[in-house]
Design a protein around this motif. Structure first.
Motif, PDB file in Angstrom:
ATOM      1  N   LEU A  89       0.825  -1.212   0.000  1.00  0.00           N
ATOM      2  CA  LEU A  89       0.000   0.000   0.000  1.00  0.00           C
ATOM      3  C   LEU A  89       0.862   1.268   0.000  1.00  0.00           C
ATOM      4  CD1 LEU A  89      -2.869  -0.993   2.466  1.00  0.00           C
ATOM      5  CD2 LEU A  89      -2.943  -0.868  -0.026  1.00  0.00           C
ATOM      6  N   THR A  90       1.933   1.287   0.787  1.00  0.00           N
ATOM      7  CA  THR A  90       2.796   2.475   0.785  1.00  0.00           C
ATOM      8  C   THR A  90       3.470   2.677  -0.569  1.00  0.00           C
ATOM      9  OG1 THR A  90       4.569   1.105   1.747  1.00  0.00           O
ATOM     10  CG2 THR A  90       3.233   2.425   3.267  1.00  0.00           C
ATOM     11  N   SER A  91       3.775   1.604  -1.268  1.00  0.00           N
ATOM     12  CA  SER A  91       4.393   1.729  -2.596  1.00  0.00           C
ATOM     13  C   SER A  91       3.407   2.290  -3.615  1.00  0.00           C
ATOM     14  CB  SER A  91       4.924   0.371  -3.057  1.00  0.00           C
ATOM     15  OG  SER A  91       5.930  -0.102  -2.200  1.00  0.00           O
ATOM     16  N   ILE A  92       2.174   1.788  -3.608  1.00  0.00           N
ATOM     17  CA  ILE A  92       1.203   2.290  -4.582  1.00  0.00           C
ATOM     18  C   ILE A  92       0.811   3.731  -4.250  1.00  0.00           C
ATOM     19  CG2 ILE A  92      -0.860   1.465  -3.382  1.00  0.00           C
ATOM     20  CD1 ILE A  92      -0.214   1.376  -7.163  1.00  0.00           C
ATOM     21  N   LEU A 273      12.460   8.287 -19.149  1.00  0.00           N
ATOM     22  CA  LEU A 273      11.431   7.372 -19.622  1.00  0.00           C
ATOM     23  C   LEU A 273      10.170   8.181 -19.888  1.00  0.00           C
ATOM     24  CD1 LEU A 273      11.834   4.261 -17.251  1.00  0.00           C
ATOM     25  CD2 LEU A 273      12.496   4.446 -19.640  1.00  0.00           C
ATOM     26  N   SER A 274       9.825   8.312 -21.143  1.00  0.00           N
ATOM     27  CA  SER A 274       8.619   9.045 -21.497  1.00  0.00           C
ATOM     28  C   SER A 274       7.389   8.238 -21.077  1.00  0.00           C
ATOM     29  CB  SER A 274       8.593   9.278 -23.011  1.00  0.00           C
ATOM     30  OG  SER A 274       7.423   9.946 -23.397  1.00  0.00           O
ATOM     31  N   PRO A 275       6.384   8.852 -20.502  1.00  0.00           N
ATOM     32  CA  PRO A 275       6.141  10.296 -20.347  1.00  0.00           C
ATOM     33  C   PRO A 275       6.566  10.843 -18.995  1.00  0.00           C
ATOM     34  CG  PRO A 275       4.142   9.121 -19.846  1.00  0.00           C
ATOM     35  CD  PRO A 275       5.180   8.070 -20.164  1.00  0.00           C
ATOM     36  N   LEU A 276       7.394  10.107 -18.235  1.00  0.00           N
ATOM     37  CA  LEU A 276       7.827  10.588 -16.922  1.00  0.00           C
ATOM     38  C   LEU A 276       8.820  11.719 -17.082  1.00  0.00           C
ATOM     39  CD1 LEU A 276       8.343   7.174 -15.064  1.00  0.00           C
ATOM     40  CD2 LEU A 276       6.346   8.668 -15.012  1.00  0.00           C
ATOM     41  N   PRO A 277       8.914  12.612 -16.096  1.00  0.00           N
ATOM     42  CA  PRO A 277       9.894  13.705 -16.183  1.00  0.00           C
ATOM     43  C   PRO A 277      11.319  13.171 -16.254  1.00  0.00           C
ATOM     44  CG  PRO A 277       8.281  14.130 -14.452  1.00  0.00           C
ATOM     45  CD  PRO A 277       8.060  12.721 -14.903  1.00  0.00           C
ATOM     46  N   CYS A 278      12.172  13.972 -16.858  1.00  0.00           N
ATOM     47  CA  CYS A 278      13.568  13.562 -17.024  1.00  0.00           C
ATOM     48  C   CYS A 278      14.322  13.837 -15.724  1.00  0.00           C
ATOM     49  CB  CYS A 278      14.204  14.309 -18.188  1.00  0.00           C
ATOM     50  SG  CYS A 278      15.820  13.650 -18.651  1.00  0.00           S
ATOM     51  N   ASP A 279      14.002  13.049 -14.712  1.00  0.00           N
ATOM     52  CA  ASP A 279      14.606  13.176 -13.393  1.00  0.00           C
ATOM     53  C   ASP A 279      14.990  11.774 -12.949  1.00  0.00           C
ATOM     54  OD1 ASP A 279      15.349  13.550 -10.796  1.00  0.00           O
ATOM     55  OD2 ASP A 279      13.636  14.808 -10.263  1.00  0.00           O
ATOM     56  N   SER A 280      16.289  11.541 -12.813  1.00  0.00           N
ATOM     57  CA  SER A 280      16.747  10.187 -12.499  1.00  0.00           C
ATOM     58  C   SER A 280      16.181   9.688 -11.175  1.00  0.00           C
ATOM     59  CB  SER A 280      18.281  10.165 -12.448  1.00  0.00           C
ATOM     60  OG  SER A 280      18.748   8.877 -12.097  1.00  0.00           O
ATOM     61  N   GLU A 281      16.162  10.541 -10.162  1.00  0.00           N
ATOM     62  CA  GLU A 281      15.655  10.112  -8.860  1.00  0.00           C
ATOM     63  C   GLU A 281      14.154   9.837  -8.906  1.00  0.00           C
ATOM     64  OE1 GLU A 281      15.630  11.502  -4.162  1.00  0.00           O
ATOM     65  OE2 GLU A 281      16.159  12.912  -5.752  1.00  0.00           O
ATOM     66  N   PHE A 282      13.398  10.728  -9.557  1.00  0.00           N
ATOM     67  CA  PHE A 282      11.953  10.538  -9.644  1.00  0.00           C
ATOM     68  C   PHE A 282      11.610   9.265 -10.408  1.00  0.00           C
ATOM     69  CE2 PHE A 282       7.946  11.127 -11.918  1.00  0.00           C
ATOM     70  CZ  PHE A 282       7.090  11.394 -10.856  1.00  0.00           C
ATOM     71  N   THR A 283      12.267   9.054 -11.534  1.00  0.00           N
ATOM     72  CA  THR A 283      11.998   7.845 -12.327  1.00  0.00           C
ATOM     73  C   THR A 283      12.390   6.587 -11.566  1.00  0.00           C
ATOM     74  OG1 THR A 283      12.456   9.128 -14.334  1.00  0.00           O
ATOM     75  CG2 THR A 283      12.432   6.736 -14.542  1.00  0.00           C
ATOM     76  N   GLY A 284      13.532   6.658 -10.869  1.00  0.00           N
ATOM     77  CA  GLY A 284      13.948   5.500 -10.087  1.00  0.00           C
ATOM     78  C   GLY A 284      12.982   5.177  -8.962  1.00  0.00           C
ATOM     79  N   ASN A 285      12.438   6.198  -8.304  1.00  0.00           N
ATOM     80  CA  ASN A 285      11.453   5.958  -7.244  1.00  0.00           C
ATOM     81  C   ASN A 285      10.177   5.323  -7.795  1.00  0.00           C
ATOM     82  OD1 ASN A 285      13.083   6.938  -5.191  1.00  0.00           O
ATOM     83  ND2 ASN A 285      12.325   9.042  -5.393  1.00  0.00           N
ATOM     84  N   VAL A 286       9.729   5.772  -8.939  1.00  0.00           N
ATOM     85  CA  VAL A 286       8.527   5.192  -9.548  1.00  0.00           C
ATOM     86  C   VAL A 286       8.747   3.723  -9.883  1.00  0.00           C
ATOM     87  CG1 VAL A 286       6.981   5.275 -11.542  1.00  0.00           C
ATOM     88  CG2 VAL A 286       7.683   7.395 -10.412  1.00  0.00           C
ATOM     89  N   ILE A 287       9.895   3.425 -10.479  1.00  0.00           N
ATOM     90  CA  ILE A 287      10.188   2.030 -10.838  1.00  0.00           C
ATOM     91  C   ILE A 287      10.324   1.169  -9.586  1.00  0.00           C
ATOM     92  CG2 ILE A 287      11.866   0.515 -11.951  1.00  0.00           C
ATOM     93  CD1 ILE A 287      12.517   2.798 -13.856  1.00  0.00           C
ATOM     94  N   LEU A 288      11.020   1.689  -8.566  1.00  0.00           N
ATOM     95  CA  LEU A 288      11.198   0.926  -7.321  1.00  0.00           C
ATOM     96  C   LEU A 288       9.858   0.648  -6.642  1.00  0.00           C
ATOM     97  CD1 LEU A 288      12.940  -0.267  -5.047  1.00  0.00           C
ATOM     98  CD2 LEU A 288      13.126   2.048  -4.100  1.00  0.00           C
ATOM     99  N   ASN A 289       8.994   1.648  -6.547  1.00  0.00           N
ATOM    100  CA  ASN A 289       7.688   1.445  -5.906  1.00  0.00           C
ATOM    101  C   ASN A 289       6.824   0.476  -6.702  1.00  0.00           C
ATOM    102  OD1 ASN A 289       8.040   3.210  -3.661  1.00  0.00           O
ATOM    103  ND2 ASN A 289       7.721   4.976  -5.006  1.00  0.00           N
ATOM    104  N   ALA A 290       6.930   0.530  -8.025  1.00  0.00           N
ATOM    105  CA  ALA A 290       6.167  -0.416  -8.840  1.00  0.00           C
ATOM    106  C   ALA A 290       6.661  -1.842  -8.621  1.00  0.00           C
ATOM    107  CB  ALA A 290       6.276  -0.030 -10.320  1.00  0.00           C
ATOM    108  N   ILE A 291       7.964  -2.017  -8.528  1.00  0.00           N
ATOM    109  CA  ILE A 291       8.513  -3.357  -8.295  1.00  0.00           C
ATOM    110  C   ILE A 291       8.064  -3.896  -6.943  1.00  0.00           C
ATOM    111  CG2 ILE A 291      10.658  -4.624  -7.894  1.00  0.00           C
ATOM    112  CD1 ILE A 291      11.973  -2.860  -9.995  1.00  0.00           C
ATOM    113  N   VAL A 292       8.135  -3.062  -5.893  1.00  0.00           N
ATOM    114  CA  VAL A 292       7.725  -3.503  -4.559  1.00  0.00           C
ATOM    115  C   VAL A 292       6.236  -3.831  -4.532  1.00  0.00           C
ATOM    116  CG1 VAL A 292       7.495  -2.797  -2.157  1.00  0.00           C
ATOM    117  CG2 VAL A 292       9.571  -2.252  -3.421  1.00  0.00           C
TER     118      VAL A 292
END
Length: 422
Positions: A89-92, A273-292
């Protein structure tokens, strides 16, 4: 506008690699994820799996409440299984509300810290308490070569003492403080605006904090390995092997994964990663939360299977124990009646002997009140003797059942007590 253009509810960035200094809010995030097929599919899948994880957890709680009668162990087991829906739940929520990512991570880490402490309490509870654990394991020796130091075969074998037990517990418990404190410091830096003023410095601090949290997690895994080596043989019937393995996997996935992504973000490995903003930290957090969010439901299903095996085993043991106790109580009544009848026969024989006419004339006949008092005292003594014999047989049967299932004696002794027998 310019390079630091802000997104509103109606406008998206003209370029998928536009540099954004502020993290989007929930409405902007939903619009971003809905603007592409793969991000929309990812959001839907993560949402469905998070909801399924919560439903599986509720169903597991209902099963445990109906089948497992032991209050303390039942509470420990329910609390430990709650790790999976909490992280899901915290990840989503971090995906939907990216500005609340640090708060969600802090809440999940605090819950995990309490779960690690609860897991140690559960293992001690399986032994029947701290003192019983030391008595059972006082002659046991275990190797210090545990993961992640399993390759260090030069480490000696040690015996379990109060000192070694407390050292192993401290190695596990330090993680309950280090990880939340690291996230708390990160949240303070984020709130202070350091990420906007000096992003490179913020990322460097993030890497250091994640490195400290990773080392703390590895130390906790090593302490859990020591506890596993202590309890694997005496607690084999409690399914401790898969429980320890599941706790280690949970620690690795929730801490080491975050550290890996922090390093990738720091050195810019994760690109735009389009359409996400070109921010390495933001994109990495989105991918990490999706994986969890995707991992946790599957781990909960595995943990549910292990927990239900444990619950079904003890539910079956409880039923067998109830039947044996009922049988012993049923057999106790005839035994008590037989003892009482023997008492009555012995008392009548004593009365006959005292009434023989050729008894010595110098010994006067006892009054009826004294004779009745002697009868009552004799009857009470025989009654106590019968109770002790019955209780010994009950406790022998209970101890035999305990050796097969590891049940506490306090509950069984209460069942064995009876107000009267004759």
């Amino acid at each position: 506008m310019g390079d630091n253009m802000m997104m509103n509810g109606n406008t998206l960035p003209p370029s998928p690699c536009a540099n954004m200094t502020l993290t989007p809010n929930s409405i902007e995030m939903v619009e971003l994820m809905s603007s592409s097929q793969w991000t929309l599919a990812l959001l839907i899948v993560c949402s469905i799996l998070a909801g399924a994880c919560l439903l599986i957890y509720v169903e597991t709680i209902m099963f445990i409440l109906l089948r497992l009668p032991y209050g303390t162990r039942r509470g420990f087991l329910i609390f430990l299984l709650g790790c999976f829906p909490v992280f899901s739940l915290t990840s989503i929520l971090s995906i939907y509300f990216p500005r609340a990512t640090l708060m969600a991570e802090f809440a999940a880490s605090a819950y995990l810290a309490v779960c690690v402490y609860t897991f140690i309490l559960l293992i001690v509870n399986y032994f029947g308490g701290y003192e019983n654990m030391l008595k059972i394991l006082h002659e046991e020796r275990f190797s210090l070569a545990q993961a992640p130091c399993c390759c260090c075969r030069c480490l000696p074998e040690v015996a379990l003492t109060k000192k070694t037990f407390h050292r192993a517990r401290i190695m596990v418990m330090q993680m309950t403080v280090v990880r939340p404190v690291a996230l708390f410091i990160s949240a303070i830096l984020w709130t202070d605006g350091l990420v906007a003023m000096c992003f490179e410095t913020y990322q460097t601090i993030e890497v250091v904090l994640n490195l400290i949290a990773t080392i703390s997690t590895l130390c906790a895994i090593y302490g859990l390995g020591l506890f596993y080596e202590m309890s694997i043989r005496p607690l084999r019937k409690f399914y401790v092997r898969p429980k320890f393995f599941g706790m280690k996997i949970l620690l690795l996935l929730t801490n080491v994964q975050a550290a890996i992504f922090a390093f990738l973000n720091r050195f810019g490995v994760i690109g735009c990663l389009s359409p996400l903003p070109c921010d390495s930290e933001f994109t990495g957090n989105v991918i990490l939360n999706a994986i969890v969010a995707i991992e946790m439901p599957f781990l909960l299903v595995i943990a549910r299977i292990i927990a239900l095996k444990f619950v079904q085993r003890f539910h079956k043991l409880e039923q067998e124990l109830s039947v044996s106790m009922a049988t012993l109580e049923t057999n106790a009544a005839p035994m008590a009646e037989e003892m009482c009848s023997r008492d009555q026969v012995r008392s009548s024989n004593d009365v006959r002997i005292t009434s023989i006419p050729y008894s010595p004339p110098s010994s006067p006949e006892l009054p009826a009140e004294i004779t009745d008092e002697i009868k009552e005292e004799t009857k009470e003594e025989l009654k106590k003797e019968a109770e002790s014999i019955i209780m010994e047989e009950i406790m022998k049967e209970v101890n035999k059942t305990m050796e097969n299932g590891g049940v506490h004696t306090s509950t069984l002794e209460k069942r064995g007590n009876r107000d009267s027998i004759c």
